[in-house]
Design an enzyme around this catalytic site. Structure first.
Site, PDB file in Angstrom:
ATOM      1  CD  GLU A 184      -3.001  -1.034   2.277  1.00 40.84           C
ATOM      2  OE1 GLU A 184      -4.176  -1.422   2.061  1.00 40.84           O
ATOM      3  OE2 GLU A 184      -2.628  -0.584   3.386  1.00 40.84           O
ATOM      4  CD  GLU A 260      -4.719  -5.643   2.866  1.00 48.29           C
ATOM      5  OE1 GLU A 260      -3.534  -5.818   3.201  1.00 48.29           O
ATOM      6  OE2 GLU A 260      -5.405  -4.672   3.276  1.00 48.29           O
TER       7      GLU A 260
END
Length: 616
Positions: A184, A260
């Site tokens: 991320e 995710e």
């Protein structure tokens, strides 16, 4: 006959030689073309679930993986936490609960594919996002940048990861199909040179399988966190249609995957306990299954952040938000490894979308739970009895400057004046209990932005500040200088406070604690024993206690705090034993309670909703 016996004995000896190479496993190909993943050249949909081997006792790895497969998932994803594997520069640990290679081998034995997320940054509500604290000892080093000192440390670590895991890729007969580049990064920065250095370090470490990045589906996050030659996937917790539409505008003709998907969320101390919404989860996962879109549930099983390893966040309203030890996450498999209603709902849903020839295994029996009758902790020892070998300095030193990663530092200094006036500090990271002559004077709490307090001090005695690292921030730009301890300058009545003594209290070894019968004022350790006829997992009920830590038979379970929401700590069966067991509780703030019990269910509540509990 004798020759045959000798031959048989030699064969058996060969089979049990430690370190003997494993039998050859068939190799596979995995990659992608257009919008499809390809396994051995055929379209493949990843039905994944995340669990972190470091949050699960090693003895439970196989059971948890079997639960994952029985829900209909075919792939397990896991982070590696750098701070566990390289606790000191150049010293690596892949043993015990850190043995990622064994976790991957068990996954292969259970018929699962594996996605590896080695970092170097993990986030994961883990202390400092998985970074080792020794990175902060260099004052101007900046993590997650192209700082050459940081990149050199990253490269050394990833090369060691490669030595452990490269032989377990699908190309070499293992189950590892993909490896993530950083994590991320678009939520943090846009240094593509840094991202390329992580990609290159992974390739140099021997990873030849598909590399990928994972980011939120906004132009800023995708633009900052991806690389042109690395597969991007996206993370989200709802609205898959909208997220994949946004992703398609960024990059097309690649597989769609939710790296995710969040069925639940994590807890901060002082907040409400989070649970997932089954209907929303079914709707979103069903939408992806109907379109052959790959996904990974974050989390399938959260487990527990044992010891000092919880992370922290911050917000516009709260400057510091430490995470609880429980990482239940509202996941389909609860903290103790038991299937929840969401587990059964998803299993039924996935069962309607199996590929030809696939079947669902039976759901394994959940681990047994035991209740431990209430017992009293009758021995105590003051925390300050551990004070020894102080470090002296003109100014207070940070925990990192003291070569300490976790736990507490006891700061002591004489104030320049006496009487009633204001103590001011540069910052407190993260909770300071203030004493003079053993008498409590007050608290500085980083969660409330407190950097000053009015004190009334007597002449002749030093003032003590017991400062606890309650978890380094693991997300966002503030993590880059997340040093712990008492940060200067310190002033009292406007005058500088100089000449400090600092006592390190990492509490990684309690063998020096000397208990005696009777009670002691906080902060103090309290010890008790209990006897078990049989073993099982249990939740140690800490209602009625204040704030502190718990050890069972030497294993550090984690933190408790009366403000909630977590009120009980999971103790795995493997850390209990038949016969006599020992519990040690470090109580920092309260003297109300001296007994505990073991429950078969967790307890979540806030301080406002808990009934008053007297001393037992």
């Amino acid at each position: 006959m004798k020759t045959r016996l000798v031959t048989l004995l030699l064969l058996l000896a060969f089979l049990i030689v430690p370190g003997r190479p494993e039998a050859a496993h068939p190799t596979h190909t995995f990659g992608w073309k257009g919008e499809h993943f390809l396994l051995d050249g055929k379209p493949f949909v990843i039905r994944g679930g995340e669990m972190h081997f470091s949050r699960i006792p090693r003895e439970h790895w196989r059971d948890r993986l079997r639960m994952l497969k029985a829900m209909g998932l075919n792939t397990v994803g896991t982070y590696l936490f750098w701070n566990l594997h390289e606790p000191r520069p150049g010293e690596f640990d892949f043993s015990g609960r850190n043995d990622i290679a064994e976790f991957v081998r068990i996954a292969r034995q259970e018929g699962l594919w594996v996605i590896i997320r080695p970092g170097p940054y993990s986030c994961a509500e883990w202390e400092f996002g998985g970074f080792p604290s020794w990175l902060l000892k260099t004052p101007d080093m900046r993590v997650r940048t192209s700082d050459p000192r940081y990149v050199a440390a990253v490269t050394r670590y990833l090369h060691e990861v490669g030595r452990q895991l490269a032989p377990l890729q699908v190309t070499q007969g293992g189950p590892i199909v993909m490896v993530q580049v950083e994590n991320e990064y678009g939520s943090f920065g846009s240094d593509h040179g840094y991202m390329r250095s992580v990609r290159d370090a992974l390739r140099q470490a021997g990873f030849d399988v598909t590399l990928y990045t994972a980011d939120g589906a906004t132009p800023k996050m995708l633009g900052g966190g991806t690389l042109p030659d690395v597969l991007p996937v996206i993370n989200f917790g709802d609205d898959p249609a909208g997220n994949f539409e946004a992703f398609a505008r960024f990059r097309g003709n690649v597989p769609q995957m939710a790296g995710e998907y969040y069925p639940g969320w994590f807890d901060h101390w002082g907040d409400e306990h989070h649970t997932g919404n089954i209907e929303n989860i079914q709707r979103d996962i069903g939408w992806m299954l109907e379109r052959d879109i790959s996904f990974s549930l974050y989390m399938f099983h959260g487990g527990t952040t044992f010891g000092f390893m919880n992370g922290a966040n911050y917000s516009d309203k709260e400057p510091y938000q430490p995470d609880t030890s429980s990482y239940d996450y509202g996941a389909p498999l609860d903290e103790a490894g038991r299937p929840t209603p969401a587990y059964h709902a998803l299993r039924e849903l996935i069962g309607r979308h199996l590929q030809p020839g696939e079947t669902l295994p039976a759901v394994p029996e959940p681990p047994p739970m035991i209740a431990i009758p209430r017992f009293t902790l009758r021995q105590s020892a003051p925390l300050d009895a551990l004070l020894a070998n102080p470090t002296a300095a003109v100014r207070p030193l940070s925990m990192e400057e003291l070569d300490q990663s976790y736990g507490f530092v006891w700061y002591r200094a004489r104030l320049p004046i006496q009487g009633k006036t204001t103590l001011e500090v540069g910052d407190v990271r993260d909770m300071a209990l203030i004493y003079q002559g053993g008498k409590p004077l007050g608290t500085l709490d980083r969660r409330k932005g407190q950097r000053s307090i009015e004190l009334d001090v007597a002449a002749g005695q030093p003032v003590d500040l017991l400062v606890e690292n309650m978890g380094r921030i693991n997300y966002g730009p503030r993590m880059v200088d997340e040093r712990k301890g008492l940060l200067g300058p310190v002033r009292f009545g406007g005058k500088p406070v100089l000449d400090w003594e600092m006592y390190r209290l990492p509490l990684d070894d309690l063998s020096r604690v000397r208990f005696i019968e009777g009670d002691r004022d906080s902060p103090a350790f309290h010890r008790g024993t209990f006897t078990l006829a049989s073993s099982g997992d249990s939740y140690i009920d800490m209602r009625g206690w204040g704030r502190g830590h718990v050890w069972i038979n030497g294993h550090h379970l984690g933190r408790f705090w009366q403000i909630g929401p977590q009120q009980a700590l999971l103790v795995p069966a493997e850390w209990l034993r038949r016969g006599r067991n020992e519990i040690v509780v470090l109580e920092l703030e309260s003297n109300r309670q001296r007994s505990v019990q073991g429950l078969t269910e967790p307890v979540y509540a806030t301080a406002a909703t808990l009934p008053a509990t007297g001393t037992h």
